[in-house]
Motif scaffolding. Sequence first.
Motif, mmCIF file in Angstrom:
data_model
loop_
_atom_site.group_PDB
_atom_site.id
_atom_site.type_symbol
_atom_site.label_atom_id
_atom_site.label_comp_id
_atom_site.label_asym_id
_atom_site.label_seq_id
_atom_site.Cartn_x
_atom_site.Cartn_y
_atom_site.Cartn_z
ATOM 1 N N ASN A 113 127.064 -11.329 30.322
ATOM 2 C CA ASN A 113 128.059 -10.301 30.285
ATOM 3 C C ASN A 113 127.465 -8.872 30.653
ATOM 4 O O ASN A 113 128.161 -7.916 30.354
ATOM 5 C CB ASN A 113 128.446 -10.051 28.696
ATOM 6 N N SER A 114 126.380 -8.931 31.276
ATOM 7 C CA SER A 114 125.804 -7.604 31.733
ATOM 8 C C SER A 114 126.416 -6.989 32.915
ATOM 9 O O SER A 114 127.275 -7.679 33.629
ATOM 10 C CB SER A 114 124.511 -7.766 32.038
ATOM 11 N N ALA A 115 126.288 -5.679 33.283
ATOM 12 C CA ALA A 115 126.925 -5.341 34.377
ATOM 13 C C ALA A 115 126.041 -5.466 35.673
ATOM 14 O O ALA A 115 126.460 -4.432 36.732
ATOM 15 C CB ALA A 115 127.194 -3.579 33.910
ATOM 16 N N THR A 116 125.055 -6.248 35.532
ATOM 17 C CA THR A 116 124.421 -6.100 36.827
ATOM 18 C C THR A 116 124.927 -6.776 37.790
ATOM 19 O O THR A 116 125.831 -7.657 37.691
ATOM 20 C CB THR A 116 122.945 -6.905 36.371
ATOM 21 N N LEU A 117 124.295 -6.411 39.130
ATOM 22 C CA LEU A 117 125.033 -6.992 40.513
ATOM 23 C C LEU A 117 124.968 -8.599 40.485
ATOM 24 O O LEU A 117 126.002 -9.105 40.942
ATOM 25 C CB LEU A 117 124.519 -6.474 41.562
ATOM 26 N N PRO A 118 123.722 -9.199 40.019
ATOM 27 C CA PRO A 118 123.626 -10.697 40.389
ATOM 28 C C PRO A 118 124.764 -11.252 39.422
ATOM 29 O O PRO A 118 125.310 -12.291 39.555
ATOM 30 C CB PRO A 118 122.197 -10.971 39.752
ATOM 31 N N VAL A 119 124.861 -10.746 38.150
ATOM 32 C CA VAL A 119 125.853 -11.159 37.276
ATOM 33 C C VAL A 119 127.280 -11.137 37.699
ATOM 34 O O VAL A 119 127.911 -12.352 38.073
ATOM 35 C CB VAL A 119 125.877 -10.861 35.885
ATOM 36 N N ARG A 120 127.584 -10.143 38.264
ATOM 37 C CA ARG A 120 128.935 -9.825 38.833
ATOM 38 C C ARG A 120 129.078 -10.721 40.132
ATOM 39 O O ARG A 120 130.142 -11.387 40.573
ATOM 40 C CB ARG A 120 129.093 -8.503 39.531
ATOM 41 N N ALA A 121 128.072 -10.929 41.138
ATOM 42 C CA ALA A 121 128.040 -11.834 42.330
ATOM 43 C C ALA A 121 128.346 -13.202 41.892
ATOM 44 O O ALA A 121 129.147 -13.844 42.568
ATOM 45 C CB ALA A 121 126.991 -11.683 43.097
ATOM 46 N N LEU A 122 127.645 -13.529 40.785
ATOM 47 C CA LEU A 122 127.767 -14.961 40.173
ATOM 48 C C LEU A 122 129.270 -15.194 39.710
ATOM 49 O O LEU A 122 129.747 -16.263 40.106
ATOM 50 C CB LEU A 122 126.824 -15.290 39.199
ATOM 51 N N GLN A 123 129.668 -14.246 39.210
ATOM 52 C CA GLN A 123 131.352 -14.464 38.463
ATOM 53 C C GLN A 123 132.264 -14.212 39.524
ATOM 54 O O GLN A 123 133.213 -15.191 39.257
ATOM 55 C CB GLN A 123 131.373 -13.262 37.478
ATOM 56 N N THR A 124 132.081 -13.448 40.435
ATOM 57 C CA THR A 124 133.125 -13.473 41.494
ATOM 58 C C THR A 124 133.028 -14.383 42.820
ATOM 59 O O THR A 124 133.815 -14.297 43.494
ATOM 60 C CB THR A 124 133.192 -12.100 42.016
ATOM 61 N N SER A 125 131.696 -14.885 42.910
ATOM 62 C CA SER A 125 131.460 -15.247 44.179
ATOM 63 C C SER A 125 131.452 -14.492 45.423
ATOM 64 O O SER A 125 131.586 -14.884 46.727
ATOM 65 C CB SER A 125 131.934 -16.705 44.533
ATOM 66 N N TRP B 275 124.642 4.245 37.178
ATOM 67 C CA TRP B 275 124.581 3.123 36.993
ATOM 68 C C TRP B 275 123.387 2.501 36.466
ATOM 69 O O TRP B 275 123.440 1.528 35.775
ATOM 70 C CB TRP B 275 124.682 2.710 38.581
ATOM 71 N N MET B 276 121.958 3.311 36.498
ATOM 72 C CA MET B 276 120.868 2.956 35.980
ATOM 73 C C MET B 276 120.990 2.712 34.561
ATOM 74 O O MET B 276 120.443 1.756 34.111
ATOM 75 C CB MET B 276 119.673 3.783 36.530
ATOM 76 N N SER B 277 121.661 3.582 33.882
ATOM 77 C CA SER B 277 121.660 3.450 32.212
ATOM 78 C C SER B 277 122.858 2.482 31.947
ATOM 79 O O SER B 277 122.401 1.842 30.890
ATOM 80 C CB SER B 277 122.238 4.775 31.633
ATOM 81 N N ARG B 278 123.607 2.161 32.892
ATOM 82 C CA ARG B 278 124.632 0.982 32.345
ATOM 83 C C ARG B 278 123.899 -0.590 32.632
ATOM 84 O O ARG B 278 124.345 -1.443 31.752
ATOM 85 C CB ARG B 278 125.700 1.040 33.313
ATOM 86 N N VAL B 279 122.940 -0.612 33.238
ATOM 87 C CA VAL B 279 122.205 -1.862 33.555
ATOM 88 C C VAL B 279 120.993 -2.143 32.554
ATOM 89 O O VAL B 279 120.341 -3.340 32.798
ATOM 90 C CB VAL B 279 122.106 -2.267 34.966
ATOM 91 N N THR B 280 120.546 -1.097 31.826
ATOM 92 C CA THR B 280 119.440 -1.268 30.970
ATOM 93 C C THR B 280 119.749 -1.059 29.552
ATOM 94 O O THR B 280 120.937 -0.635 29.404
ATOM 95 C CB THR B 280 118.461 -0.063 31.356
ATOM 96 N N ARG B 281 118.933 -1.827 28.854
ATOM 97 C CA ARG B 281 119.311 -1.878 27.181
ATOM 98 C C ARG B 281 118.679 -0.574 26.575
ATOM 99 O O ARG B 281 119.233 -0.497 25.462
ATOM 100 C CB ARG B 281 118.944 -3.116 26.572
ATOM 101 N N ASN B 282 117.704 -0.232 26.983
ATOM 102 C CA ASN B 282 116.960 0.918 26.110
ATOM 103 C C ASN B 282 116.126 1.992 26.947
ATOM 104 O O ASN B 282 116.191 1.732 28.307
ATOM 105 C CB ASN B 282 116.194 0.351 25.111
ATOM 106 N N GLU B 283 115.750 2.896 26.483
ATOM 107 C CA GLU B 283 115.143 4.009 27.237
ATOM 108 C C GLU B 283 113.847 3.617 28.012
ATOM 109 O O GLU B 283 113.623 3.977 29.164
ATOM 110 C CB GLU B 283 114.481 5.187 26.185
#
Length: 167
Positions: free
Chosen positions: A36-48, A60-68
């Motif tokens: 359920n992450s916002a990373t590009l590999p996950v989106r590429a897998l979900q959408t082909s 964008w960098m803060s959206r794909v990371t979980r902590n500081e």
Amino acid sequence: AGVLGGWKPGLLFLHRDVHQMRLLERFLRECPLERNSATLPVRALQTSKTQHIADVPQSWMSRVTRNEQMLHIVRELNPRSVITAPLLVRDRPIGTITFVRSDPELLYSPRDVDLAEQLAQRVAIAIDNAELLGSIRAADRQKGEFLAMLAHELRNPLGAIAYAAAL
């Protein structure tokens, strides 16, 4: 200087800089991909579909990371342009290949996206062919075992019949 790489099951990563390679390895170890992450590999897998960010915004960098701590590592890796292409086998995604540039003067263009998609297609075909070859070898091994067992079973009754006929 060459390209340095690392590997763990299901993941191969390369970088030409030793320090950046260690950061990348740490990031991938401590921040694994989640469905359920916002990373590009996950989106590429979900959408082909290939995902491309020509010029990565800082938000964008803060959206794909979980902590500081992870955000600090991503900022130090400094992704400026990213392409993630899905590896498709018979229209089914089996993985992704991601390219990242950190030089703001060398951002990925649509032409680079086309090249990444062609490479991903060839990599997917190679992976599929390797899996098919493994299946063929396993089936051949099973066939050989079956024929050996069948030959053994047929020899035993024929041996008794031949011995009885000789008497």
